[in-house]
Design an enzyme around this catalytic site. Structure first.
Site, PDB file in Angstrom:
ATOM      1  CE  LYS A  82       4.416  88.236 -33.339  1.00 29.78           C
ATOM      2  NZ  LYS A  82       4.647  89.001 -34.604  1.00 29.78           N
ATOM      3  CB  SER A 157       4.517  92.772 -33.193  1.00 27.46           C
ATOM      4  OG  SER A 157       4.520  91.784 -34.192  1.00 27.46           O
ATOM      5  CB  SER A 181       6.503  91.988 -36.652  1.00 27.12           C
ATOM      6  OG  SER A 181       5.735  93.079 -36.231  1.00 27.12           O
TER       7      SER A 181
HETATM    8  N1  GLN Z   1       5.274  97.599 -36.519  1.00 25.33           N
HETATM    9  C1  GLN Z   1       4.416  97.364 -37.625  1.00 25.33           C
HETATM   10  C2  GLN Z   1       2.980  97.586 -37.203  1.00 25.33           C
HETATM   11  O1  GLN Z   1       2.779  98.039 -36.147  1.00 25.33           O
HETATM   12  C3  GLN Z   1       4.643  95.994 -38.175  1.00 25.33           C
HETATM   13  C4  GLN Z   1       3.984  94.943 -37.389  1.00 25.33           C
HETATM   14  C5  GLN Z   1       4.201  93.579 -37.937  1.00 25.33           C
HETATM   15  O2  GLN Z   1       5.056  93.338 -38.799  1.00 25.33           O
HETATM   16  N2  GLN Z   1       3.397  92.653 -37.465  1.00 25.33           N
HETATM   17  O3  GLN Z   1       2.063  97.287 -37.898  1.00 25.33           O
END
Ligand code: GLN
Length: 492
Positions: A82, A157, A181
């Site tokens: 990532k 994400s 994420s």
């Molecule tokens: N979707 C969640 C957010 O927008 C989690 C994001 C993540 O785990 N980095 O914060």
């Protein structure tokens, strides 16, 4: 090695094949890069493709084979990273304009350990800007497509990492999970996504979003591969003070399914089986629970009574930490600087205004507000207290059960654009994944079937702190008796 053969191999099969000289690391890497260049224009998962670095790493593995030297545990295995983790010699953009040209000054501990074991870095994958989002639509560059349905999101994400494993481009990828994420995109793309216990894997070199929640973990098609990669990345690191000193269980390297699930107690949290869950998702989850029942596990209803506060607590704690962590991007220390000829304060303001996208700005403002004097007690402090209550819910539940089973996400993959204009509906996609981060326990999403429209559904299993082996064994038992994780999307 032909492309189709490559795409079916597990990481462990690749290591074994290289050891047995059935194929070379260079052949494997060329197959991975060919597949990358063939499919990435369609799914748009990579921010950077690392042809030269990958081939150089493969050459080093082949030289070790030729010299009959000691091969690493990931020798010749293509891995995608990532793009919020540093890898020297690459940019680390966080899919943000503010870091678009940022060169990694060093390599993250987790990434460095993969390379030290012979892993091959294929590319850096797309994400929601600074890992804030659930769809990759918040990437400043482009939206990644779900390999199962190109008009749908891969989740986020870590959407790029989930998509490249689903598309058979790499057998392993890594992501970061602050509120889901890793698990949510794994669920939407039909692959395994594992968030270890907070502190199991060093965060050194992971660009910080919310430091008390962030954790690095693997994506894979096979649970045993996820265990192997976790074992490689895990363990104490003096560069991350929050990294645990708990020994890394050697079983992770060669995880075997349990002989039987007799006596294993699985908790069904009643707060996770609610009307908001899509009926096709609900049906797939119930069928998966039936598989566990047929394998001999005891299914026990448990309660996690503070679940209803999870999203609210998360969006206070995570935004507060983010507002502090992102203060460093000021156009002077790091990243994008405005071209305007202005004074210092105006330079900070304009650089940040130009460099950050809308969602990141929203989080910074929410977090700054939650921490500001006069509101701190009412918001941030209160959220921390509720977080403690949520942790206590899990401690109590794990006195009665060995793991908790529930949906990973209330819906399957949604259409690109469907939720982009409504942050609240986007935030609610994390309702079942956020609690594990707040409670710091490990959680995995494994494929457990499809909706009638052939969109993958993920089953989430959450375990006790630092009991990754116990949790992954329960996941492995399911995959030893089902085929969902072997299904491939209809790509060329
Ligand atoms: N979707 C969640 C957010 O927008 C989690 C994001 C993540 O785990 N980095 O914060």
């Amino acid at each position: 090695m032909d492309a189709a053969q490559y795409a079916r191999l597990s990481a462990r099969e690749i290591v074994a094949g290289i050891r047995a000289k059935q194929f070379s690391a260079t052949e494997v890497t060329r197959a991975a890069l060919d597949r990358t260049h063939a499919l990435d224009p369609t799914i748009k998962a990579f921010v950077s493709i690392l042809d030269d670095m990958a081939l150089a790493a493969a050459k080093a593995v082949d030289a070790t084979v030729a010299a009959a030297g000691k091969l690493g545990r990931l020798a010749g295995v293509p891995v995608a990273v990532k793009d919020n983790m540093c890898l020297q010699g690459t940019r680390t953009t966080c899919s943000s304009k503010i870091l678009e040209h940022y060169a990694s000054p060093y390599t993250a501990t987790a990434v460095g350990r993969i390379l030290a074991e012979g892993g091959i870095p294929i590319g850096k994958t797309n994400l929601d800007e600074f890992a804030m989002g659930s769809s990759t639509e918040n990437s400043a560059f482009f939206t990644t497509r779900n390999p199962w349905a190109l008009d749908r999101v891969p989740g986020g994400s870590s959407g790029g990492s989930a998509a490249v494993v689903a598309a058979g481009i790499v057998p392993l990828a890594i992501g970061s999970d602050t509120g889901g994420s890793i698990r949510q995109p794994a669920s939407l793309c039909g692959v395994n996504g594992f968030k270890p216990t907070y502190g199991r894997v060093s965060r050194y070199g992971l660009v910080a979003f919310a430091s008390s929640l962030d954790q690095i973990g693997p994506f894979s098609r096979h649970v045993a591969d996820a265990a192997l990669l976790t074992g490689v990345m895990a363990g104490r690191d003096e560069r991350d003070a929050t990294c645990a000193t708990v020994p890394v269980p050697p079983e992770l390297d060669d995880l075997k399914p349990p002989e039987t699930l007799k006596g294993v107690r699985l908790g069904i949290p009643k707060e996770y089986f609610i009307p908001g869950v899509d009926k096709d998702v609900d049906a797939a989850i119930r069928a998966a629970i039936d598989v566990y029942r047929s394998l001999g596990a005891d299914l026990i209803e448990v309660s996690l009574p503070h679940t209803e506060y999870a999203v609210a607590v998360y969006y206070l704690v995570a935004t507060a930490e983010a507002s502090s962590n992102l203060a460093r991007y000021d156009g002077v220390h790091y990243g994008h600087r405005t071209r305007a000829k202005v004074g210092l304060v105006e330079l900070y303001c304009r650089s940040r205004a130009e460099g950050f996208g809308a969602e990141v700005k929203r989080r910074i403002m929410l977090g700054t507000y939650a921490l500001s004097s006069g509101y701190y007690d009412a918001y941030y402090l209160k959220a921390q207290k509720v977080r403690s209550l949520m942790r206590a819910d899990f401690v109590a539940a794990f006195k009665k059960v060995d793991a908790i089973v529930c949906p990973t996400s209330p819906t399957a993959a949604f259409k690109i654009g469907e939720r982009a204009a409504d942050p609240l509906s986007m935030y609610l996609s994390d309702i079942f994944t956020i609690p594990a981060n707040l409670a710091t326990v490990p959680g995995i999403s494994i494929p457990c079937g499809f909706t009638p429209a052939r969109l993958p559904v993920g089953l989430q299993l959450m375990g006790k702190e630092f009991d990754e082996v116990g949790l992954l064994r329960i996941a492995l038992a399911y995959q030893a008796h089902t085929q969902h994780h072997l299904a491939s999307p209809p790509l060329a």
